[in-house]
Design a protein around this motif. Structure first.
Motif, mmCIF file in Angstrom:
data_model
loop_
_atom_site.group_PDB
_atom_site.id
_atom_site.type_symbol
_atom_site.label_atom_id
_atom_site.label_comp_id
_atom_site.label_asym_id
_atom_site.label_seq_id
_atom_site.Cartn_x
_atom_site.Cartn_y
_atom_site.Cartn_z
ATOM 1 N N MET A 1 0.841 -1.184 0.000
ATOM 2 C CA MET A 1 0.000 0.000 0.000
ATOM 3 C C MET A 1 0.888 1.251 0.000
ATOM 4 S SD MET A 1 -2.978 -1.036 -0.133
ATOM 5 C CE MET A 1 -4.406 -0.315 0.549
ATOM 6 N N ASP A 2 0.433 2.223 -0.714
ATOM 7 C CA ASP A 2 1.131 3.500 -0.778
ATOM 8 C C ASP A 2 0.211 4.558 -0.198
ATOM 9 O OD1 ASP A 2 3.083 5.382 -1.387
ATOM 10 O OD2 ASP A 2 2.437 5.615 -3.458
ATOM 11 N N HIS A 3 0.774 5.473 0.547
ATOM 12 C CA HIS A 3 0.020 6.605 1.071
ATOM 13 C C HIS A 3 0.084 7.727 0.033
ATOM 14 C CE1 HIS A 3 0.798 4.361 4.765
ATOM 15 N NE2 HIS A 3 -0.294 4.950 5.231
ATOM 16 N N LEU A 4 -1.062 8.157 -0.472
ATOM 17 C CA LEU A 4 -1.086 9.217 -1.481
ATOM 18 C C LEU A 4 -0.532 10.511 -0.912
ATOM 19 C CD1 LEU A 4 -4.529 8.286 -3.014
ATOM 20 C CD2 LEU A 4 -2.265 7.826 -3.966
ATOM 21 N N VAL A 5 -0.959 10.860 0.294
ATOM 22 C CA VAL A 5 -0.299 11.917 1.054
ATOM 23 C C VAL A 5 0.542 11.164 2.077
ATOM 24 C CG1 VAL A 5 -0.568 13.875 2.613
ATOM 25 C CG2 VAL A 5 -2.196 13.557 0.736
ATOM 26 N N PRO A 6 1.861 11.202 1.926
ATOM 27 C CA PRO A 6 2.724 10.416 2.805
ATOM 28 C C PRO A 6 2.490 10.717 4.285
ATOM 29 C CG PRO A 6 3.965 11.322 0.975
ATOM 30 C CD PRO A 6 2.616 11.959 0.932
ATOM 31 N N GLN A 7 2.668 9.695 5.095
ATOM 32 C CA GLN A 7 2.508 9.874 6.538
ATOM 33 C C GLN A 7 3.469 10.944 7.050
ATOM 34 O OE1 GLN A 7 2.865 5.641 7.592
ATOM 35 N NE2 GLN A 7 0.871 5.878 8.585
ATOM 36 N N SER A 8 4.663 11.025 6.462
ATOM 37 C CA SER A 8 5.638 12.029 6.894
ATOM 38 C C SER A 8 5.162 13.457 6.615
ATOM 39 C CB SER A 8 6.984 11.795 6.214
ATOM 40 O OG SER A 8 6.877 11.942 4.810
ATOM 41 N N LEU A 9 4.142 13.582 5.759
ATOM 42 C CA LEU A 9 3.571 14.898 5.458
ATOM 43 C C LEU A 9 2.170 15.037 6.035
ATOM 44 C CD1 LEU A 9 4.727 15.283 1.739
ATOM 45 C CD2 LEU A 9 5.829 16.169 3.811
ATOM 46 N N GLY A 10 1.826 14.155 6.984
ATOM 47 C CA GLY A 10 0.537 14.252 7.664
ATOM 48 C C GLY A 10 -0.552 13.368 7.096
ATOM 49 N N GLY A 11 -0.233 12.505 6.150
ATOM 50 C CA GLY A 11 -1.228 11.617 5.558
ATOM 51 C C GLY A 11 -1.700 10.556 6.538
ATOM 52 N N SER A 12 -2.925 10.135 6.359
ATOM 53 C CA SER A 12 -3.541 9.167 7.271
ATOM 54 C C SER A 12 -3.519 7.764 6.682
ATOM 55 C CB SER A 12 -4.992 9.575 7.536
ATOM 56 O OG SER A 12 -5.784 9.316 6.384
ATOM 57 N N SER A 16 -9.179 6.285 1.833
ATOM 58 C CA SER A 16 -9.147 7.320 0.791
ATOM 59 C C SER A 16 -7.737 7.855 0.538
ATOM 60 C CB SER A 16 -10.075 8.478 1.168
ATOM 61 O OG SER A 16 -9.635 9.068 2.386
ATOM 62 N N ASN A 17 -6.785 7.549 1.422
ATOM 63 C CA ASN A 17 -5.406 7.992 1.255
ATOM 64 C C ASN A 17 -4.476 6.843 0.868
ATOM 65 O OD1 ASN A 17 -3.387 10.075 1.332
ATOM 66 N ND2 ASN A 17 -2.633 9.142 3.218
ATOM 67 N N LEU A 18 -5.047 5.685 0.577
ATOM 68 C CA LEU A 18 -4.226 4.523 0.246
ATOM 69 C C LEU A 18 -4.462 4.067 -1.187
ATOM 70 C CD1 LEU A 18 -4.730 2.436 3.506
ATOM 71 C CD2 LEU A 18 -2.798 3.923 2.922
ATOM 72 N N ALA A 19 -3.424 3.563 -1.805
ATOM 73 C CA ALA A 19 -3.519 3.017 -3.158
ATOM 74 C C ALA A 19 -2.552 1.848 -3.269
ATOM 75 C CB ALA A 19 -3.173 4.083 -4.191
ATOM 76 N N LEU A 20 -2.909 0.879 -4.099
ATOM 77 C CA LEU A 20 -2.001 -0.236 -4.350
ATOM 78 C C LEU A 20 -0.817 0.248 -5.172
ATOM 79 C CD1 LEU A 20 -4.473 -3.113 -5.261
ATOM 80 C CD2 LEU A 20 -3.185 -2.821 -3.139
ATOM 81 N N PHE A 47 0.201 11.729 -10.233
ATOM 82 C CA PHE A 47 -1.069 11.050 -10.485
ATOM 83 C C PHE A 47 -1.646 10.485 -9.186
ATOM 84 C CE2 PHE A 47 -3.262 7.012 -11.563
ATOM 85 C CZ PHE A 47 -4.327 7.550 -12.276
ATOM 86 N N ASN A 48 -2.947 10.714 -9.005
ATOM 87 C CA ASN A 48 -3.673 10.210 -7.841
ATOM 88 C C ASN A 48 -4.750 9.251 -8.341
ATOM 89 O OD1 ASN A 48 -5.574 9.792 -5.763
ATOM 90 N ND2 ASN A 48 -5.080 11.747 -4.827
#
Length: 114
Positions: A1-12, A16-20, A47-48
């Motif tokens: 899983m990839d965090h679209l908004v990285p956890q290091s930048l406050g992503g949850s 809705s913030n995860l993608a394969l 790309f999101n």
């Protein structure tokens, strides 16, 4: 899983913030959310897949070995992730795609080609 908004930048960890993503793309994306479009030299969002359609931003080459960015977002994403192994010269992605083509698994039937 990839965090679209990285956890290091406050992503949850919300769905809705995860993608394969494959490990390789996940590692190359690191915590970047933008990239440089090599055609315009402008910084644009990557790309999101949760918010954008793949076919609006990417197309396969006729032989199915490379992904080509059709938009600034597509080009910047291809460049940032080195999706076609053009900068690291490992050839792994194109070799893998060639095997998938031989197996009849690639490219996806619904994806357009040049």
């Amino acid at each position: 899983m990839d965090h679209l908004v990285p956890q290091s930048l406050g992503g949850s960890d919300e769905d809705s913030n995860l993608a394969l993503a494959c490990r390789r793309c996940n590692e190359r994306r690191y915590n970047f959310t933008t990239g440089i479009d090599p055609q315009t030299q402008q910084e644009v969002a990557l790309f999101n897949p949760r918010q954008q359609s793949w076919v609006d931003h990417f197309i396969w080459t006729a032989d199915g070995l490379k992904i080509v960015g059709k938009s600034a977002t597509g080009r910047a994403t291809c460049h940032r992730l080195d999706i076609n192994d053009e900068f690291h010269n490992q050839g792994f992605m194109q070799e893998s795609r060639q095997l998938w083509i031989q197996g009849g698994w690639h490219p996806p039937v619904d994806d357009p080609r040049l």
